[in-house]
Design a protein around this motif. Sequence first.
Motif, PDB file in Angstrom:
ATOM      1  N   ASP A  89       0.871  -1.175   0.000  1.00 41.38           N
ATOM      2  CA  ASP A  89       0.000   0.000   0.000  1.00 41.38           C
ATOM      3  C   ASP A  89       0.912   1.230   0.000  1.00 41.38           C
ATOM      4  OD1 ASP A  89      -1.556   2.149   0.798  1.00 41.38           O
ATOM      5  OD2 ASP A  89      -2.401   1.168   2.569  1.00 41.38           O
ATOM      6  N   ILE A  90       0.770   2.111  -0.991  1.00 40.15           N
ATOM      7  CA  ILE A  90       1.700   3.250  -1.092  1.00 40.15           C
ATOM      8  C   ILE A  90       1.574   4.194   0.112  1.00 40.15           C
ATOM      9  CG2 ILE A  90       1.685   3.195  -3.642  1.00 40.15           C
ATOM     10  CD1 ILE A  90       0.205   6.070  -3.259  1.00 40.15           C
ATOM     11  N   CYS A  91       0.495   4.055   0.888  1.00 41.67           N
ATOM     12  CA  CYS A  91       0.297   4.914   2.067  1.00 41.67           C
ATOM     13  C   CYS A  91       0.785   4.244   3.350  1.00 41.67           C
ATOM     14  CB  CYS A  91      -1.182   5.251   2.248  1.00 41.67           C
ATOM     15  SG  CYS A  91      -1.974   5.790   0.746  1.00 41.67           S
ATOM     16  N   ASN A  92       1.239   3.010   3.230  1.00 43.95           N
ATOM     17  CA  ASN A  92       1.605   2.274   4.441  1.00 43.95           C
ATOM     18  C   ASN A  92       3.018   1.721   4.265  1.00 43.95           C
ATOM     19  OD1 ASN A  92       2.009   0.331   6.396  1.00 43.95           O
ATOM     20  ND2 ASN A  92       0.064  -0.713   6.057  1.00 43.95           N
ATOM     21  N   HIS A  93       3.980   2.444   4.823  1.00 44.77           N
ATOM     22  CA  HIS A  93       5.369   2.094   4.566  1.00 44.77           C
ATOM     23  C   HIS A  93       5.735   0.718   5.082  1.00 44.77           C
ATOM     24  CE1 HIS A  93       9.553   2.677   3.539  1.00 44.77           C
ATOM     25  NE2 HIS A  93       9.200   3.770   2.895  1.00 44.77           N
ATOM     26  N   SER A  94       5.106   0.290   6.171  1.00 45.73           N
ATOM     27  CA  SER A  94       5.508  -1.017   6.699  1.00 45.73           C
ATOM     28  C   SER A  94       5.105  -2.134   5.730  1.00 45.73           C
ATOM     29  CB  SER A  94       4.952  -1.244   8.107  1.00 45.73           C
ATOM     30  OG  SER A  94       3.576  -1.403   8.075  1.00 45.73           O
ATOM     31  N   SER A  95       4.050  -1.926   4.958  1.00 46.13           N
ATOM     32  CA  SER A  95       3.685  -2.964   3.978  1.00 46.13           C
ATOM     33  C   SER A  95       4.766  -3.062   2.892  1.00 46.13           C
ATOM     34  CB  SER A  95       2.309  -2.694   3.354  1.00 46.13           C
ATOM     35  OG  SER A  95       2.330  -1.556   2.516  1.00 46.13           O
ATOM     36  N   PHE A  96       5.468  -1.955   2.667  1.00 46.75           N
ATOM     37  CA  PHE A  96       6.600  -1.944   1.727  1.00 46.75           C
ATOM     38  C   PHE A  96       7.828  -2.582   2.376  1.00 46.75           C
ATOM     39  CE2 PHE A  96      10.247   0.255  -0.289  1.00 46.75           C
ATOM     40  CZ  PHE A  96      10.048  -0.132  -1.596  1.00 46.75           C
ATOM     41  N   ASP A  97       8.024  -2.285   3.650  1.00 47.37           N
ATOM     42  CA  ASP A  97       9.175  -2.848   4.372  1.00 47.37           C
ATOM     43  C   ASP A  97       9.100  -4.368   4.483  1.00 47.37           C
ATOM     44  OD1 ASP A  97       9.969  -0.238   4.753  1.00 47.37           O
ATOM     45  OD2 ASP A  97       9.045  -0.077   6.740  1.00 47.37           O
ATOM     46  N   HIS A  98       7.878  -4.899   4.424  1.00 46.30           N
ATOM     47  CA  HIS A  98       7.722  -6.353   4.589  1.00 46.30           C
ATOM     48  C   HIS A  98       7.896  -7.143   3.295  1.00 46.30           C
ATOM     49  CE1 HIS A  98       5.094  -5.473   8.367  1.00 46.30           C
ATOM     50  NE2 HIS A  98       6.372  -5.425   8.634  1.00 46.30           N
ATOM     51  N   LEU A  99       8.174  -6.449   2.199  1.00 44.62           N
ATOM     52  CA  LEU A  99       8.228  -7.141   0.907  1.00 44.62           C
ATOM     53  C   LEU A  99       9.217  -8.304   0.888  1.00 44.62           C
ATOM     54  CD1 LEU A  99       7.996  -4.113  -1.565  1.00 44.62           C
ATOM     55  CD2 LEU A  99       6.195  -5.755  -1.004  1.00 44.62           C
ATOM     56  N   ASP A 100      10.380  -8.086   1.492  1.00 43.64           N
ATOM     57  CA  ASP A 100      11.401  -9.151   1.488  1.00 43.64           C
ATOM     58  C   ASP A 100      10.860 -10.439   2.099  1.00 43.64           C
ATOM     59  OD1 ASP A 100      13.412  -7.846   0.216  1.00 43.64           O
ATOM     60  OD2 ASP A 100      14.417  -7.142   2.041  1.00 43.64           O
ATOM     61  N   ARG A 101      10.111 -10.264   3.179  1.00 46.37           N
ATOM     62  CA  ARG A 101       9.557 -11.440   3.855  1.00 46.37           C
ATOM     63  C   ARG A 101       8.618 -12.200   2.925  1.00 46.37           C
ATOM     64  NH1 ARG A 101       7.541  -8.788   9.276  1.00 46.37           N
ATOM     65  NH2 ARG A 101       5.784 -10.173   8.957  1.00 46.37           N
ATOM     66  N   TRP A 102       7.814 -11.434   2.206  1.00 44.18           N
ATOM     67  CA  TRP A 102       6.872 -12.080   1.279  1.00 44.18           C
ATOM     68  C   TRP A 102       7.611 -12.788   0.148  1.00 44.18           C
ATOM     69  CZ3 TRP A 102       2.250 -13.334   2.507  1.00 44.18           C
ATOM     70  CH2 TRP A 102       1.526 -12.569   3.426  1.00 44.18           C
ATOM     71  N   VAL A 103       8.673 -12.168  -0.341  1.00 44.48           N
ATOM     72  CA  VAL A 103       9.423 -12.786  -1.428  1.00 44.48           C
ATOM     73  C   VAL A 103      10.038 -14.102  -0.952  1.00 44.48           C
ATOM     74  CG1 VAL A 103      11.404 -12.549  -2.979  1.00 44.48           C
ATOM     75  CG2 VAL A 103       9.897 -10.595  -2.586  1.00 44.48           C
ATOM     76  N   ARG A 104      10.622 -14.061   0.257  1.00 42.56           N
ATOM     77  CA  ARG A 104      11.227 -15.287   0.804  1.00 42.56           C
ATOM     78  C   ARG A 104      10.184 -16.386   0.949  1.00 42.56           C
ATOM     79  NH1 ARG A 104      14.299 -12.021   4.190  1.00 42.56           N
ATOM     80  NH2 ARG A 104      12.816 -12.265   5.909  1.00 42.56           N
TER      81      ARG A 104
END
Lengths: 216, 324
Positions: A89-104
């Motif tokens: 979500d472009i308004c929610n930085h933590s959802s961006f910070d968690h991307l690595d976890r999702w990729v793994r």
Amino acid sequence: MDEEYDYLYKIVLIGDSGVGKSNLLLRFTRNEFNMDSKATIGVEFSQKTIKIGGKTIRIQIWDTAGQDRFRAITSTYYRGAVGALLVYDICNHSSFDHLDRWVRELMDHVDPTNIIVMLIGNKCDLEDKRSVKPDDALAYSQRNNMAFMETSALDSTNVDQAFEKIVKLIYDQTIKNTESTKKTEQSVVGPTKKIESTREEKIRVQKDSQNKSGCC
Amino acid sequence: MTEDVKLDKHGFIVQNATLQKSDHIGRDNARILKWEDMLQRWDYNTKRRPTFIKKRVRKGIPDCLRGRVWAELAQIRQLKSTYGENYYKTLLETETDAISAEDIMRDIDRTFPEHILFREGNLGQPALIRTLKAYSVHDPELGYCQGMGFLIAMFLIYMSEEDAFWMLVAVMNKYQMRELYVPGMPGVYKAFYKINALFKHFMPQLWRHFRDLSLLPSMFAPSWIMTLYITLFPIEVTLRILDTFFCEGPKVIYRVYIIAFKKAKEEMLSMTLDEILERIKTIQSDFAPDELIKNAFGISLSRKKLKELDKEYETGQNSEFVNW
């Protein structure tokens, strides 16, 4: 609903809870947006058939619950996926910070050499609440070899384009893999009866006859 | 809030409200009186006439007494006295862990937005936040898990905030729903094991078809079982399921699952996986409330059978039913 199709692709929607995965899917499959959407519990299945380069492609999309805990039951649905929309979500930085976890998490369950991942920054209609810069997301996507788009399920911006883009990328990869005689079996899932009569099968048969010596 | 909305009799926002007058006002009133009477001598009735209560509950608890009866069936009075009168208040004064708090807040707007109580600015949302936060303090191992909100929202429609909290505690423990929600979700796997076994027994043809297609209950049913079908069926059906759940326990989950496929069975037998998954999306409209409950209780399913399956799951699983 029982249309013929040339290819069947399985795509998963992943990303934090509340980033708008279900509404992206709703916009794409039914051109609707639900203001009163409910949290997804478990997985939800949808599908749509689109045309790319004269080919009819059936896309099966699995929308997954975003809360961490649900990975205990949803990660099985990554299996066999050839595409993943990784949504923040472009308004929610933590959802961006968690991307690595999702990729793994994703790579643990799919064939990493045979999956197209596309990064999606959703809710781009909320410019005044933005907390993730497009440049940062672009850099992330380039580092990780992903396509990237910002979308808005609310006002439809780029939603069709994003799905079409990932399907096109998968299609290109399928063709490339086929031509380079890599195994393509994993790029096709679902009811094999229907697929047997398609070009995919013919290609596979040709490929097999070319590769008699190869082991399997 | 000045929103001009039309509501059904349970407070859910509807497009075209035609105020539904019951065709059986006389019968409904008589039923309420009978229930009032039964509640007067509740402890006696539960001890001496459990079958009688069970029969009445299967017919549906009158809506005006529903909250009271649910609370009695779930025995939250006893719970409250075990934990002490001030327990809930103490929980409210304790800080919730940051992750649970964040997860809770994210789901508030997404829990029963179609009910007037939970519209933004109305009383339901703050009560939902408080009860869920209190629960996460009460049970830190579980914390908050998506799905819980639907349960507690349903209770909040029918009873006070504190009672709704105790109902959730009862659901998790007395009614054994906790293992569906704790990290790892072991209860979900266990429930699917039982579902698979029972489905084979009651719907052998469809079971075989699903197996051949690798169609798994986990593809569509986690929300069914985790929210006691609240997210699946229309409110009238859900309420009837909850009535019997509180009276007879989790067995109704399995009864409803099997019956849900009854009408769609024939068509599904000739469908592909994706066709079936699409058909399942409309399965909730297959039955009228009475019809569903009647059919569900027409299945001969004993507590003993479920216990056996529980034991089988723990000690030696039949691989046929482990297909997730």
